[in-house]
Design a protein around this motif. Sequence first.
Motif, mmCIF file in Angstrom:
data_model
loop_
_atom_site.group_PDB
_atom_site.id
_atom_site.type_symbol
_atom_site.label_atom_id
_atom_site.label_comp_id
_atom_site.label_asym_id
_atom_site.label_seq_id
_atom_site.Cartn_x
_atom_site.Cartn_y
_atom_site.Cartn_z
ATOM 1 N N GLY A 123 31.463 131.820 -88.089
ATOM 2 C CA GLY A 123 31.184 130.722 -87.172
ATOM 3 C C GLY A 123 30.406 131.142 -85.939
ATOM 4 N N ARG A 124 30.939 130.786 -84.800
ATOM 5 C CA ARG A 124 30.296 131.107 -83.516
ATOM 6 C C ARG A 124 30.370 132.606 -83.213
ATOM 7 N N GLY A 125 31.310 133.304 -83.877
ATOM 8 C CA GLY A 125 31.460 134.729 -83.640
ATOM 9 C C GLY A 125 30.554 135.599 -84.489
ATOM 10 N N SER A 126 29.703 134.981 -85.288
ATOM 11 C CA SER A 126 28.810 135.729 -86.167
ATOM 12 C C SER A 126 27.677 136.393 -85.407
ATOM 13 N N GLY A 127 27.180 137.497 -85.968
ATOM 14 C CA GLY A 127 26.006 138.141 -85.390
ATOM 15 C C GLY A 127 24.771 137.250 -85.420
ATOM 16 N N ARG A 128 24.825 136.188 -86.232
ATOM 17 C CA ARG A 128 23.666 135.295 -86.313
ATOM 18 C C ARG A 128 23.394 134.577 -84.989
ATOM 19 N N VAL A 129 24.406 134.428 -84.158
ATOM 20 C CA VAL A 129 24.194 133.748 -82.879
ATOM 21 C C VAL A 129 23.319 134.578 -81.938
ATOM 22 N N THR A 130 23.068 135.853 -82.278
ATOM 23 C CA THR A 130 22.185 136.658 -81.430
ATOM 24 C C THR A 130 20.735 136.189 -81.496
ATOM 25 N N ILE A 131 20.460 135.220 -82.364
ATOM 26 C CA ILE A 131 19.147 134.567 -82.332
ATOM 27 C C ILE A 131 18.908 133.996 -80.936
ATOM 28 N N GLY A 132 19.970 133.484 -80.310
ATOM 29 C CA GLY A 132 19.846 132.966 -78.944
ATOM 30 C C GLY A 132 19.469 134.051 -77.956
ATOM 31 N N HIS A 133 20.045 135.244 -78.130
ATOM 32 C CA HIS A 133 19.681 136.374 -77.269
ATOM 33 C C HIS A 133 18.179 136.672 -77.401
ATOM 34 N N VAL A 134 17.713 136.661 -78.651
ATOM 35 C CA VAL A 134 16.329 137.057 -78.905
ATOM 36 C C VAL A 134 15.343 136.006 -78.390
#
Length: 364
Positions: A123-134
Motif C-alpha cells: 500500500g502506502r508503505g511500498s517503495g513505489r511511493v518514492t515516485i513522489g520523491h523523484v
Amino acid sequence: MSNKIGEKFQITSFGSSHGVAVGAVVDGCPANLELTQEDIQKELDKRKPGTSSVTTPRKESDEVQILSGIFEGKTDGTPITGIVFNKNQHSKDYSMFKSTPRPSHGDYGWMVKYGNYDYNGGGRGSGRVTIGHVIGGAIAKKLLKTNNIEIISHVTQIGDIKARELTFDEIKENIEKNPIRCGDLKAAKEMEDLILAKKSEGDSVGGIVETIAINIPAGLGEPVFGRIDGDLARILMNIGAVKGVEIGLGFDAAKKSGSEINDEYCIEESNIKTKTNNSGGIIGGMSNGMPIISRIAVKPTPSISKCQNSIDLENMENKKIEIKGRHDPCICPRVTVVAESSTAIVLADHMIRSGFIHPSNLDH
C-alpha cells in the motif's frame, strides 16, 4: 499521517503501490524556472521497474503527467502536481497477507496503528511511493542547476563487494554504463553476479549508496534545529529500507583522533577550502563550501521467496508463509535516484531559506 517534507520548498507525496496512481505536489518552487515533463521523466526512468535482470520484473512505464504549475514552459509559482498512473498491479499476489504480516515489512505496524490497511503491495508503505520523491527531486535538481549545483548517487557496496574510490566525473560517467549504477565498472560486474546469485536462491542482498553534491555555497543550514545534516538524515532515513545514514567520515570518525580527522582550512586559487573533507561538507550544521557527501545503508529486500515464519492475526497462531509476486533482489540500484532526489529536495529548500534562490521569482 505525515506525507509532507520541507519548509519553503515542500513536497507532498500521495498514492499507493496498487492504487490508481502515485505522485507528488511540489509547493514553493519559484516562478520562471524552465521545466518540462521530460525533465521529470528522465529521472523517473532511472527508478522504474523492469529495466534489467537485477530489478523487479513488474512492468510499469512510469509516465508522468504534469497537472499544474507550468505555463508556457516555465513554472508559474503555483503548486506543481505530477502524477503517475499504476498500470501493472497483481493484487491477487497479496491476498494471503490480509491478516498475516510479512517479516521485516511495515505490515504489522500499519495493522495495529490504522486498522484499515491496504496490504496490496504494501500500500502506502511500498517503495513505489518514492515516485513522489523523484518527481520533487527532479524539480529540485533543475532549480539547483541554476546555481551550478550537481548531485549524483551511486552504489559503493553490495554485500561484501566494495567499489574503489573514483572522482566525481568518473562516477558520473560510469553509473550510466551498468545496471547497478556503480562507478567502479569491475566491481559493478561482481555486484551484479552476487545479486543474480541471491535472486536464483530466492533471497536478496543489501548495500550502501553514496550521494555527492558539488558546488554548494558555504552557509546553508542553521546551527541548532535547522541543521542541514539533520534535515538530510531525516529525509534519507525516511526512504524505505534505509537503516543507517552517514555524513562524511560517518561512523569511522569514532575510531580516529581529532588530529587525524580535523578538516584544516586553506586558500587555493583565492578560494577558501579544507585540505580534507572528513566532515562531508557540513560543519556545525552548516555547509562549508566543500562537497556534501552522505551514505545510506540499505537493507536486503524483505520480500523473498524462501519459506518464512509469521503469524495469523485472525486465529492468533503461528504460520508459515512464502511471498509470491515480483520483487527486487536488491533495491540499491533503484534507490540511487531516490537518494539523489531526496538530497536535492533538502538542498533546494535550504537554498531558498538561506536567500541563495529567490522564493518567488527566479528573474529577480
